[in-house]
Motif scaffolding. Structure first.
Motif, PDB file in Angstrom:
ATOM      1  N   ARG A 130      51.211  37.948  38.944  1.00 51.61           N
ATOM      2  CA  ARG A 130      51.028  38.884  40.258  1.00 51.61           C
ATOM      3  C   ARG A 130      50.584  38.474  41.515  1.00 51.61           C
ATOM      4  N   ARG A 146      43.968  33.821  48.121  1.00 55.41           N
ATOM      5  CA  ARG A 146      45.302  33.726  48.203  1.00 55.41           C
ATOM      6  C   ARG A 146      46.030  31.875  47.218  1.00 55.41           C
ATOM      7  N   ARG A 172      51.336  43.884  42.664  1.00 54.79           N
ATOM      8  CA  ARG A 172      50.536  43.624  43.518  1.00 54.79           C
ATOM      9  C   ARG A 172      48.910  44.003  41.806  1.00 54.79           C
ATOM     10  N   ASP A 173      49.778  44.703  41.057  1.00 56.84           N
ATOM     11  CA  ASP A 173      48.884  45.553  39.993  1.00 56.84           C
ATOM     12  C   ASP A 173      49.028  45.236  38.023  1.00 56.84           C
ATOM     13  N   ASN A 230      51.740  38.724  45.877  1.00 58.52           N
ATOM     14  CA  ASN A 230      51.032  39.875  46.568  1.00 58.52           C
ATOM     15  C   ASN A 230      52.409  40.519  47.586  1.00 58.52           C
TER      16      ASN A 230
END
Length: 413
Positions: free
Chosen positions: A207, A115, A213-214, A209
């Motif tokens: 991008r 991360r 995310r994608d 978390n």
């Protein structure tokens, strides 16, 4: 709907300049900071205290002393060894330095490997931006020697800069509370819109978390799925998931010129090992694979057909696609696409070797089992690691004038 979701839309009227390696990138950034009048915001994964880091240090200090608001965000894993003097001179001049997820090493090992804040962005006066994959370290210069990295960034003008500016200002949002009078700086004027500067349509995509995310991977898949002529991807760490691999194979089978430019002399052996597990699977579908062997390849660029292109910080591997904080620009412009295509074709012709399929027969049962197991271990380990108990990554101020205090946590970075 998040604020970033609302602003993630195509913007017309932009101008992009491709910057290849530190020789083009560093002078452009340093000159822009030297000419800034109100504000400089800079995010980077790596900042080393070498000749490049010291040059950046100098222009940031000078900008802060001129009365500009200067914000610097570095990653705690990528930039762990900055000296107290280096930091102290920045903060004494008024640079607002923040560190994403700083942690002390555990038995000499940096534990904050997952991360990470992997973005590389600069915004100057809300009018000019730089987005790409180049860090602030001397190994992005040719005179570093055989280990000098090959990489790319872009200089951006136009309406999309307002999107980038809003994003980076939100990312370094100051904790609540008064600031000491000697750190007050002239605020940047609001930049709600920028005049058209060129012909390129552009999309700033990130991008994280949480809500995105994608996004970067999805835009890659859409471009590959829509391609009719060519898809060229040059990426340092290539180990994507099934959906992106499937689109590459399908594109090659319908006659699209699909090329991958990958590392031939990687900085980490596991990178080449992982990519090689995919070679046969892709080659048999007609994908052409080239390994850049002149020196380490660090780029994260791609193009499709004659208009679409992307430049940014995101690799196509589990860390970038599943864990890291990343940022790319996606560009629709024939002139930029052609320029990038010429640079990549030059790499292929002068500095790459083409990978050939191993044998004409089908893979053995052992090869199938080995590839299946290793592929899934490498592809899924970041997801498995995310299930373990973990802290929330923190954004910590490094103002030398302020007493020690608990980290300021900013969610959604």
């Amino acid at each position: 709907m998040s604020r970033h979701t609302e602003r993630a839309h195509w913007q017309p009227g932009n101008d992009f300049t491709l910057l290849e390696n530190g020789e083009a990138f560093f002078p452009a950034v340093f000159e822009a900071i030297a000419q800034a009048t109100h504000e400089v915001i800079l995010e980077t994964f790596i900042l080393f205290e070498d000749k490049v880091g010291l040059a950046l240090h100098q222009v940031l200090v000078e900008a802060a002393r001129r009365g500009l608001q200067v914000d610097l965000l570095v990653d705690g894993f990528g930039s762990p060894d900055l000296s107290e003097r280096f930091i102290g001179e920045l903060t004494a001049a008024g640079v607002r330095l923040r560190v994403f997820d700083p942690q002390k090493p555990l038995f000499g090992i940096r534990a904050n490997v997952l991360r990470r804040m992997h973005r590389k962005i600069v915004v100057v006066d809300g009018e000019l931006a730089f987005v790409g994959g180049i860090n602030y370290s001397a190994d992005h210069l040719l005179d570093f020697g055989p280990e000098a990295k090959q990489d790319y960034s872009v200089r951006v003008r136009g309406p999309v800069v307002a999107d980038i500016h809003r994003f980076v200002r939100a990312a370094i949002k100051e904790p609540h509370g008064p600031r000491r009078w000697w750190f007050q700086r002239r605020p940047a004027p609001p930049r709600s819109a920028q005049p058209h500067a060129g012909t390129a349509h552009a999309l700033f995509v990130t991008r994280d978390n949480h809500d995105h995310r994608d996004d970067i991977e999805r835009l890659y898949r859409v471009a590959i799925r829509s391609a009719k002529k060519r898809v060229w991807i040059a990426n340092a760490y290539f180990f994507p998931g099934y959906r992106l691999l499937r689109e590459l194979r399908r594109a090659a089978r319908r006659g699209v010129d699909v090329r991958l430019i990958l590392q031939g002399t990687p900085d980490m052996p596991i990178v080449k090992f992982g990519a090689e597990l995919l070679h046969d699977h892709l080659l048999r579908a007609g994908v052409k694979i080239y390994e850049y062997c002149q020196r380490p390849f660090h780029g994260k660029v791609a193009l499709a057909d004659d208009e679409w292109a992307t430049v940014g910080s995101s690799n196509l591997d589990p860390l970038s696609l599943a864990l890291n904080l990343e940022a790319n620009v996606v560009i629709r412009d024939r002139a930029f696409n052609q320029q990038l295509a010429e640079r990549l074709d030059k790499l292929v012709c002068e500095s790459c070797r083409e990978v050939a399929a191993e044998g004409d027969g089908k893979p053995t049962a052992w090869q199938v089992v080995r590839s299946f197991v290793v592929f899934h271990v490498l592809r899924r380990f970041p997801y498995w690691a995310s299930w373990l108990p973990r802290h929330t990554p923190a954004l910590v101020n490094a103002h030398g004038d302020e007493p020690a205090k608990p980290p300021q946590v900013h969610h959604g970075l």
